[in-house]
Design a protein around this motif. Sequence first.
Motif, PDB file in Angstrom:
ATOM      1  N   THR A  35       0.839  -1.200   0.000  1.00 55.22           N
ATOM      2  CA  THR A  35       0.000   0.000   0.000  1.00 55.22           C
ATOM      3  C   THR A  35       0.871   1.247   0.000  1.00 55.22           C
ATOM      4  O   THR A  35       0.602   2.209  -0.725  1.00 55.22           O
ATOM      5  N   ARG A  36       1.945   1.246   0.801  1.00 51.68           N
ATOM      6  CA  ARG A  36       2.883   2.375   0.812  1.00 51.68           C
ATOM      7  C   ARG A  36       3.470   2.573  -0.586  1.00 51.68           C
ATOM      8  O   ARG A  36       3.655   3.693  -1.045  1.00 51.68           O
ATOM      9  N   ARG A  37       3.774   1.474  -1.250  1.00 52.25           N
ATOM     10  CA  ARG A  37       4.334   1.546  -2.600  1.00 52.25           C
ATOM     11  C   ARG A  37       3.307   2.129  -3.569  1.00 52.25           C
ATOM     12  O   ARG A  37       3.650   2.922  -4.449  1.00 52.25           O
ATOM     13  N   ALA A  38       2.031   1.753  -3.413  1.00 52.56           N
ATOM     14  CA  ALA A  38       0.978   2.292  -4.271  1.00 52.56           C
ATOM     15  C   ALA A  38       0.848   3.803  -4.083  1.00 52.56           C
ATOM     16  O   ALA A  38       0.700   4.552  -5.055  1.00 52.56           O
ATOM     17  N   VAL A  39       0.907   4.256  -2.833  1.00 50.19           N
ATOM     18  CA  VAL A  39       0.838   5.693  -2.534  1.00 50.19           C
ATOM     19  C   VAL A  39       1.994   6.414  -3.225  1.00 50.19           C
ATOM     20  O   VAL A  39       1.806   7.425  -3.910  1.00 50.19           O
ATOM     21  N   ALA A  40       3.192   5.880  -3.073  1.00 47.96           N
ATOM     22  CA  ALA A  40       4.368   6.505  -3.686  1.00 47.96           C
ATOM     23  C   ALA A  40       4.281   6.486  -5.213  1.00 47.96           C
ATOM     24  O   ALA A  40       4.632   7.479  -5.877  1.00 47.96           O
ATOM     25  N   ASP A  41       3.806   5.387  -5.783  1.00 43.81           N
ATOM     26  CA  ASP A  41       3.701   5.284  -7.240  1.00 43.81           C
ATOM     27  C   ASP A  41       2.711   6.295  -7.812  1.00 43.81           C
ATOM     28  O   ASP A  41       2.987   6.933  -8.836  1.00 43.81           O
ATOM     29  N   LEU A  42       1.545   6.443  -7.168  1.00 47.43           N
ATOM     30  CA  LEU A  42       0.563   7.414  -7.673  1.00 47.43           C
ATOM     31  C   LEU A  42       1.094   8.841  -7.533  1.00 47.43           C
ATOM     32  O   LEU A  42       0.865   9.675  -8.413  1.00 47.43           O
ATOM     33  N   ARG A  43       1.806   9.128  -6.457  1.00 48.12           N
ATOM     34  CA  ARG A  43       2.399  10.466  -6.317  1.00 48.12           C
ATOM     35  C   ARG A  43       3.453  10.700  -7.388  1.00 48.12           C
ATOM     36  O   ARG A  43       3.564  11.791  -7.934  1.00 48.12           O
ATOM     37  N   ARG A  44       4.245   9.688  -7.666  1.00 49.11           N
ATOM     38  CA  ARG A  44       5.287   9.811  -8.687  1.00 49.11           C
ATOM     39  C   ARG A  44       4.666  10.090 -10.061  1.00 49.11           C
ATOM     40  O   ARG A  44       5.265  10.748 -10.894  1.00 49.11           O
TER      41      ARG A  44
END
Length: 119
Positions: free
Chosen positions: A63-72
Amino acid sequence: MSEMSDVFRFGAHPEHGYVASAPEGVSAHLAHWLLGCVQFLPVPGAPAVYALTDPHADGARRTRRAVADLRRKGHRVDADYLLDPARSPDPTPPPQPPVPAAARPVTLPLVLPRFLPAA
């Protein structure tokens, strides 16, 4: 349109595990595609709610990775404190580097006789 209506939201849900919701301004098709790319699928019977696939398999890190990916990708994202990599440290320990061969202890293989002498 309110300020928070154009933000993807991520959090923990007692029944569905890790969930996300898409902004109102994003079409259902685009939300399904974007959240599907980060392993979130629609929850049946709950419109605009997406759940992480297999949340028990390292769900917080994914989930943390998903948050970072969408922000990126340029999207605005709001997440619970522990799921937001910008606000909280990574709860998983960093991987340990492999031990170089020169630092490993040297062990000799145990050689047993093929046949034991008769008594």
